[in-house]
Scaffold this active site. Structure first.
Site, short mmCIF file in Angstrom:
data_model
loop_
_atom_site.label_atom_id
_atom_site.label_comp_id
_atom_site.label_asym_id
_atom_site.label_seq_id
_atom_site.Cartn_x
_atom_site.Cartn_y
_atom_site.Cartn_z
CE1 TYR A 134 -4.25 12.12 -4.71
CE2 TYR A 134 -4.23 9.77 -5.20
CZ TYR A 134 -3.59 10.90 -4.73
OH TYR A 134 -2.30 10.81 -4.27
CB SER A 182 3.58 11.84 -7.01
OG SER A 182 3.90 11.20 -8.22
CD GLU A 183 -0.09 13.23 -3.37
OE1 GLU A 183 0.50 14.28 -3.03
OE2 GLU A 183 -1.20 13.24 -3.94
CB ALA A 184 6.64 10.19 -0.59
#
Length: 289
Positions: A134, A182-184
């Protein structure tokens, strides 16, 4: 002759309805709803092999050999343009993607390894000028995640940017892609926040950023708690939906019982700890994960 024709049609039907790669997951934005997005994220989670469950949360495998380590996500925008995204199933980390005959991989060792197994028939391979970290993506984009809109319209724009590879906005698009997939998959809260924005965008809250930065820490403490009477060895500090700092010390916390949906295996944590910025700005101050 009729029997031959029927048999031929049956074979053709089976061929057309058989997925190209076992475990592939697809999502089309045309006609998408909150429900269909939820089904997509649920299918993505199911495509990730788990070692066992801790507190009813799947613990991802620590390793898998060769091509078994990767799965593909096919994403189609409103204009019916599709990109295929390769993920590492041990950590839901995006390795790269393919648009048409060109593959694009992050500039990192794990993505170089993935390129040996996915998109091998692409006519052209591009190595992106940054890793999937990130911090690197934010530097390349010239903006932090808090200033990059999410929601299904934002995902559509991201797919379009990546399909045509606009170098100026690719880093921002990749952050939208990572958070929308991915984060979801890692957190039900992030899934819900994105899924309910079917026709509009929103800026990610501090609660979302806090969760994203703390997946490794939460996963580690939940695994420790499984042999420590449900207690964390070290507290994890998060930001809640009211922008308040909360300290998580055991598995009775809501983030454990009803939010986190996947656990990163402790054997993979050294690599993941390098993939998120360790200090994230909140308002005028700074919050260390």
């Amino acid at each position: 002759m009729i029997r031959f024709l029927v048999l031929s049609l049956l074979i053709l039907t089976l061929f057309l309805t058989t997925p190209a790669v076992e475990g592939d997951v697809s999502f089309r934005l045309s006609g998408a709803t909150s429900s269909s997005y939820g089904v997509f994220i649920s299918n993505l989670r199911k495509a990730l092999p788990n070692e066992r469950k801790l507190y009813d949360i799947p613990l991802l495998r620590s390793s898998l050999p060769g091509s078994q380590r990767y799965a593909l996500i096919h994403l189609t925008n409103y204009a019916d343009e599709t990109i295929s995204v390769a993920i590492d199933v041990t950590n839901v980390y995006i390795m790269g993607y393919r648009a048409g005959d060109t593959s694009y991989f992050f500039n990192e060792a794990s993505a170089t390894e993935a390129a040996k197994y996915v998109f091998k028939d692409a006519m052209r391979k591009v190595t992106l000028p940054y890793s999937g970290n990130y911090e690197r993506l934010q530097t390349a984009a010239g903006k932090i995640r808090e200033n990059i809109p999410l929601g299904l319209p934002a995902l559509d724009s991201a797919i379009t940017t990546l399909f045509y590879y606009n170098a100026n906005s690719a880093a921002s698009a990749l952050m939208v892609l990572i958070q929308s997939t991915s984060e979801a998959a890692r957190y039900k809260f992030i899934e819900q926040q994105i899924g309910k924005r079917v026709d509009k965008t929103f800026l990610p809250s501090l609660a979302i950023i806090s969760l994203e930065n703390s997946w490794s820490a939460l996963s580690k403490q939940i695994q420790i708690a499984s042999t420590n009477n449900g207690q964390f060895e070290s507290p994890v500090v998060l930001i809640n939906a009211q922008n308040q700092r909360v300290t998580i010390t055991n598995v009775d916390a809501g983030v454990v019982t009803s939010n986190i949906a996947l656990l990163l295996n402790r054997n993979n944590m050294a690599a993941m700890d390098d993939d998120v910025p360790m200090t994230q700005s909140f308002g005028c101050g700074s919050y260390a994960i």
